[in-house]
Design a protein around this motif. Structure first.
Motif, PDB file in Angstrom:
ATOM      1  N   ILE A 285       0.661  -1.205   0.370  1.00 19.62           N
ATOM      2  CA  ILE A 285       0.000   0.112  -0.378  1.00 19.62           C
ATOM      3  C   ILE A 285       0.970   1.802   0.036  1.00 19.62           C
ATOM      4  CG2 ILE A 285      -1.877   1.692   1.407  1.00 19.62           C
ATOM      5  CD1 ILE A 285      -3.160  -1.009   1.899  1.00 19.62           C
ATOM      6  N   PHE A 286       1.949   1.528   0.899  1.00 22.87           N
ATOM      7  CA  PHE A 286       2.868   2.666   1.014  1.00 22.87           C
ATOM      8  C   PHE A 286       3.931   2.383  -0.432  1.00 22.87           C
ATOM      9  CE2 PHE A 286       1.323   2.541   5.549  1.00 22.87           C
ATOM     10  CZ  PHE A 286       0.918   3.427   5.580  1.00 22.87           C
ATOM     11  N   PHE A 287       3.640   1.748  -1.016  1.00 17.64           N
ATOM     12  CA  PHE A 287       4.867   1.738  -2.311  1.00 17.64           C
ATOM     13  C   PHE A 287       4.612   2.195  -3.251  1.00 17.64           C
ATOM     14  CE2 PHE A 287       6.027  -0.206  -6.303  1.00 17.64           C
ATOM     15  CZ  PHE A 287       7.072  -0.026  -6.798  1.00 17.64           C
ATOM     16  N   ILE A 288       2.881   1.546  -3.769  1.00 18.01           N
ATOM     17  CA  ILE A 288       1.890   2.082  -4.635  1.00 18.01           C
ATOM     18  C   ILE A 288       1.741   3.674  -3.819  1.00 18.01           C
ATOM     19  CG2 ILE A 288      -0.545   1.722  -5.665  1.00 18.01           C
ATOM     20  CD1 ILE A 288       0.233  -1.063  -4.915  1.00 18.01           C
ATOM     21  N   LEU A 289       1.168   3.816  -3.019  1.00 24.08           N
ATOM     22  CA  LEU A 289       0.946   5.619  -2.678  1.00 24.08           C
ATOM     23  C   LEU A 289       2.063   6.393  -3.222  1.00 24.08           C
ATOM     24  CD1 LEU A 289      -1.880   4.867   0.104  1.00 24.08           C
ATOM     25  CD2 LEU A 289      -1.835   5.481  -2.203  1.00 24.08           C
ATOM     26  N   GLY A 290       3.182   6.340  -2.490  1.00 15.02           N
ATOM     27  CA  GLY A 290       4.591   6.996  -2.206  1.00 15.02           C
ATOM     28  C   GLY A 290       4.495   7.079  -3.910  1.00 15.02           C
ATOM     29  N   TYR A 291       4.773   6.337  -4.701  1.00 17.53           N
ATOM     30  CA  TYR A 291       5.003   6.041  -6.154  1.00 17.53           C
ATOM     31  C   TYR A 291       4.195   6.852  -6.626  1.00 17.53           C
ATOM     32  CZ  TYR A 291       4.743   5.339 -10.923  1.00 17.53           C
ATOM     33  OH  TYR A 291       4.488   4.995 -12.844  1.00 17.53           O
ATOM     34  N   PHE A 292       2.873   7.133  -6.670  1.00 18.91           N
ATOM     35  CA  PHE A 292       1.597   8.005  -6.923  1.00 18.91           C
ATOM     36  C   PHE A 292       2.524   9.588  -6.469  1.00 18.91           C
ATOM     37  CE2 PHE A 292      -0.926   4.098  -8.335  1.00 18.91           C
ATOM     38  CZ  PHE A 292      -0.636   4.961  -9.897  1.00 18.91           C
ATOM     39  N   LEU A 293       2.495   9.603  -5.441  1.00 18.28           N
ATOM     40  CA  LEU A 293       2.782  10.634  -4.892  1.00 18.28           C
ATOM     41  C   LEU A 293       4.037  11.160  -4.963  1.00 18.28           C
ATOM     42  CD1 LEU A 293       2.245  12.852  -2.368  1.00 18.28           C
ATOM     43  CD2 LEU A 293       4.355  11.973  -1.333  1.00 18.28           C
ATOM     44  N   TYR A 294       4.877  10.698  -5.774  1.00 14.18           N
ATOM     45  CA  TYR A 294       6.346  11.403  -6.788  1.00 14.18           C
ATOM     46  C   TYR A 294       6.172  11.560  -7.475  1.00 14.18           C
ATOM     47  CZ  TYR A 294       8.985  11.951  -1.491  1.00 14.18           C
ATOM     48  OH  TYR A 294       9.166  12.322  -0.249  1.00 14.18           O
ATOM     49  N   ALA A 295       5.109  10.062  -8.424  1.00 15.98           N
ATOM     50  CA  ALA A 295       5.222  10.131  -9.726  1.00 15.98           C
ATOM     51  C   ALA A 295       4.894  11.765 -10.195  1.00 15.98           C
ATOM     52  CB  ALA A 295       4.673   9.090 -10.119  1.00 15.98           C
ATOM     53  N   THR A 296       3.369  11.897  -9.783  1.00 17.25           N
ATOM     54  CA  THR A 296       2.494  12.821 -10.109  1.00 17.25           C
ATOM     55  C   THR A 296       3.238  14.538 -10.011  1.00 17.25           C
ATOM     56  OG1 THR A 296       0.975  12.125  -8.467  1.00 17.25           O
ATOM     57  CG2 THR A 296       0.547  14.256  -9.746  1.00 17.25           C
ATOM     58  N   LEU A 297       4.882  14.706  -8.924  1.00 16.36           N
ATOM     59  CA  LEU A 297       5.428  15.500  -9.137  1.00 16.36           C
ATOM     60  C   LEU A 297       5.936  15.427  -9.912  1.00 16.36           C
ATOM     61  CD1 LEU A 297       6.211  17.910  -7.236  1.00 16.36           C
ATOM     62  CD2 LEU A 297       7.476  16.736  -5.621  1.00 16.36           C
ATOM     63  N   ALA A 298       6.214  14.513 -10.124  1.00 17.18           N
ATOM     64  CA  ALA A 298       7.729  14.238 -11.721  1.00 17.18           C
ATOM     65  C   ALA A 298       7.326  14.897 -12.414  1.00 17.18           C
ATOM     66  CB  ALA A 298       8.491  12.819 -11.202  1.00 17.18           C
ATOM     67  N   ALA A 299       5.830  14.291 -12.961  1.00 13.42           N
ATOM     68  CA  ALA A 299       5.299  14.866 -14.392  1.00 13.42           C
ATOM     69  C   ALA A 299       5.430  16.145 -14.041  1.00 13.42           C
ATOM     70  CB  ALA A 299       3.989  13.942 -13.884  1.00 13.42           C
ATOM     71  N   PHE A 300       5.285  16.852 -14.165  1.00 14.80           N
ATOM     72  CA  PHE A 300       5.055  18.251 -13.668  1.00 14.80           C
ATOM     73  C   PHE A 300       6.088  19.263 -13.593  1.00 14.80           C
ATOM     74  CE2 PHE A 300       3.661  19.315  -9.690  1.00 14.80           C
ATOM     75  CZ  PHE A 300       4.409  20.127  -8.919  1.00 14.80           C
ATOM     76  N   LEU A 301       7.221  18.163 -13.006  1.00 17.30           N
ATOM     77  CA  LEU A 301       7.651  19.109 -12.729  1.00 17.30           C
ATOM     78  C   LEU A 301       9.059  18.730 -13.994  1.00 17.30           C
ATOM     79  CD1 LEU A 301       9.552  18.468  -9.448  1.00 17.30           C
ATOM     80  CD2 LEU A 301       8.918  20.561 -10.048  1.00 17.30           C
ATOM     81  N   GLY A 302       9.274  17.528 -14.867  1.00 18.81           N
ATOM     82  CA  GLY A 302       9.249  17.182 -15.756  1.00 18.81           C
ATOM     83  C   GLY A 302       8.860  17.790 -16.751  1.00 18.81           C
ATOM     84  N   SER A 303       8.121  18.426 -17.024  1.00 19.99           N
ATOM     85  CA  SER A 303       7.041  19.094 -18.416  1.00 19.99           C
ATOM     86  C   SER A 303       7.580  20.904 -18.489  1.00 19.99           C
ATOM     87  CB  SER A 303       6.154  19.028 -17.975  1.00 19.99           C
ATOM     88  OG  SER A 303       5.159  20.067 -16.823  1.00 19.99           O
ATOM     89  N   LEU A 304       7.883  20.785 -17.191  1.00 17.12           N
ATOM     90  CA  LEU A 304       9.013  22.663 -16.786  1.00 17.12           C
ATOM     91  C   LEU A 304      10.019  22.775 -17.827  1.00 17.12           C
ATOM     92  CD1 LEU A 304       8.199  23.566 -13.309  1.00 17.12           C
ATOM     93  CD2 LEU A 304       6.934  23.469 -14.901  1.00 17.12           C
ATOM     94  N   VAL A 305      10.716  21.177 -18.782  1.00 20.22           N
ATOM     95  CA  VAL A 305      11.903  22.064 -19.082  1.00 20.22           C
ATOM     96  C   VAL A 305      12.266  21.237 -20.281  1.00 20.22           C
ATOM     97  CG1 VAL A 305      13.239  21.630 -16.664  1.00 20.22           C
ATOM     98  CG2 VAL A 305      12.750  19.570 -18.577  1.00 20.22           C
ATOM     99  N   SER A 306      12.624  22.121 -21.232  1.00 19.63           N
ATOM    100  CA  SER A 306      12.747  21.447 -22.858  1.00 19.63           C
ATOM    101  C   SER A 306      14.001  20.631 -22.914  1.00 19.63           C
ATOM    102  CB  SER A 306      12.596  23.030 -23.353  1.00 19.63           C
ATOM    103  OG  SER A 306      11.764  23.283 -22.490  1.00 19.63           O
ATOM    104  N   ARG A 307      15.067  20.411 -22.327  1.00 18.85           N
ATOM    105  CA  ARG A 307      16.755  19.989 -22.233  1.00 18.85           C
ATOM    106  C   ARG A 307      16.722  18.690 -21.447  1.00 18.85           C
ATOM    107  NH1 ARG A 307      21.084  23.633 -22.196  1.00 18.85           N
ATOM    108  NH2 ARG A 307      20.331  24.137 -20.400  1.00 18.85           N
ATOM    109  N   ILE A 308      16.489  17.955 -22.309  1.00 18.46           N
ATOM    110  CA  ILE A 308      16.827  16.930 -20.747  1.00 18.46           C
ATOM    111  C   ILE A 308      18.592  17.288 -19.990  1.00 18.46           C
ATOM    112  CG2 ILE A 308      17.926  14.178 -20.456  1.00 18.46           C
ATOM    113  CD1 ILE A 308      17.109  13.807 -23.532  1.00 18.46           C
ATOM    114  N   GLU A 309      18.903  17.480 -20.188  1.00 18.21           N
ATOM    115  CA  GLU A 309      20.230  18.209 -19.305  1.00 18.21           C
ATOM    116  C   GLU A 309      19.162  19.054 -18.245  1.00 18.21           C
ATOM    117  OE1 GLU A 309      20.026  18.597 -22.850  1.00 18.21           O
ATOM    118  OE2 GLU A 309      21.464  17.789 -23.106  1.00 18.21           O
TER     119      GLU A 309
END
Length: 417
Positions: A285-309
């Motif tokens: 339970i805590f693995f799945i919830l922890g994953y979705f918590l940080y995955a959601t955060l990572a997805a929108f942070l990744g959308s803010l950059v235009s370069r992989i670097e």
């Protein structure tokens, strides 16, 4: 809805086929197999069957036998052999590899033993400690005989004090159960920690890669950014579960094959042969919830950059949050009932690891665990709504990233749509 499933399975299948995923999976499988076959691997490399061959030069003619007897009681893997010859000859024998080391036994002016240990390297502190402890026991017996203590008196003197631990809390874990839980929670915390970091980073990199190749411009014309975001999160979530299923299956079957030898070592001490179902359930339970918590955060942070670097720079604060949660959990292994641990277990970004630590090691009211799960679900929902708005505008932004200032720009672009 078809477009959502197309992106989801496209993300899953593409990542599943990548060389990096295959190589990482194979390497981890090899590590799991090595850990579960550790005793067999050690036996292969141990030419002397694990025995440490030590030469003993006894100048007194009376210390060797009692010393050998004490060493055998403390560590059966240390083999003592009397050496007839000079110290120089003994040192040469060590240099030639016939012995791991030599012990020179002598008496001081009070007729008590003293010794010198010589070896090519003195890095093996555990063996030296065993030898030192054994000689200390011999010295104690000789000193007791000098002051005319009987064997019964000496035994009484060194008899361990009775100091029992009793928990007054109802249904509290015993000391043995706590030791078992501590080892199990330690391993599962590592799984949660590395999985969250690895797969959350993967999502951010996936979004940034598509933006840098301008694929995003084609996708947003046919699929809404929100569908893209959640399709990628769930797709990589399925990938993580696939990889973990492989690791756990290999580890389980390898453990079953080597159960007897492993039960005598680390696995047996920490109770890995009898894992409570509730602990596994909470870990999932805590693995799945922890994953979705940080995955959601990572997805929108990744959308803010235009370069992989720029991805690592953008997600560094998120990574530091995961590291902070893990470090607090490591502290909590020693003091799981500390007030600091209780409070931080209700802070959403720390809850996946610290609340799991508490439910694994303590007998806490079920409402606390459910409250932690509810806080995580609420935080994921809020983050998903906010993240979706940032993602929708963020995927349309190109140019140099200005860190978190770009969140405001992304929200403004979302309002204009």
């Amino acid at each position: 809805m078809n477009s959502f499933w197309i992106i989801l399975f496209h993300t899953y299948i593409n990542k599943l086929k990548t060389k990096s995923f295959i190589i990482t999976t194979l390497l981890t499988v090899l590590i799991v197999l090595a850990l579960t076959n550790l005793n067999n691997i050690i036996d292969i490399f141990d030419k002397d069957g694990g025995k440490e061959n030590i030469a003993v030069l006894d100048e007194t003619g009376q210390l060797y036998e009692p010393f050998k007897k004490q060493v055998k009681l403390i560590n059966k893997d240390i083999k003592l052999s009397p050496f007839e010859g000079s110290v120089d000859n003994a040192e040469k024998a060590v240099e030639e590899g016939r012995y791991q080391g030599i012990v020179l036994l002598a008496m001081n002016e009070e007729n008590l033993p003293l010794a010198t240990y010589k070896a090519m390297s003195i890095a093996d502190s555990s063996m030296f400690t065993d030898l030192n402890t054994s000689l200390q026991q011999v010295k104690t017996m000789l000193a007791a005989s000098q002051i005319q203590l009987t064997a019964a008196q000496l035994e009484k003197l060194y008899e361990p004090v009775s100091f029992e631990k009793i928990a007054l809390e109802k249904n509290a874990k015993t000391e043995e159960e706590l030791n078992q839980a501590r080892g199990l929670v330690y391993v599962l915390l590592f799984i949660i920690y590395f999985s969250v970091i690895m797969y959350a980073n993967m999502i951010a990199m996936e979004v940034a890669t598509e933006k840098s190749s301008r694929v995003m411009e084609i996708l947003i014309s046919s699929v809404s950014p929100i569908k893209q975001m959640f399709a990628k999160i769930i797709g990589i979530g399925m990938l993580s579960l696939t990889q973990l299923a492989v690791f756990l299956s290999v580890g389980y079957f390898s453990f079953k094959q080597n159960m007897e030898s492993l039960k005598e070592g680390f696995m047996g001490v920490y109770g890995f042969g009898d894992i409570p179902f509730e602990t596994i359930l909470y870990a999932v339970i805590f693995f799945i919830l922890g994953y979705f918590l940080y995955a959601t955060l990572a997805a929108f942070l990744g959308s803010l950059v235009s370069r992989i670097e720029d991805v690592q720079q953008m997600i560094t604060p998120m990574t530091l949050l995961v590291v902070a949660g893990f470090m607090i959990a490591m502290f909590g292994l020693g003091k799981p009932d500390a007030s600091f641990i209780t409070v931080t277990s209700f802070i959403p970004f720390f809850t996946p690891m610290i609340m799991f630590l508490r439910v694994g090691m303590l007998t806490i009211p079920i409402w606390e665990a459910l409250l932690g799960i509810a806080i995580l679900v609420a935080t994921i929902t809020i983050l998903a709504i906010f993240g979706a708005r940032v993602y929708r505008g963020g995927v349309l932004m190109y140019g140099q990233s200005n860190s978190f200032k770009d969140i405001k720009k992304a929200l403004q672009l979302t309002k204009k749509e």
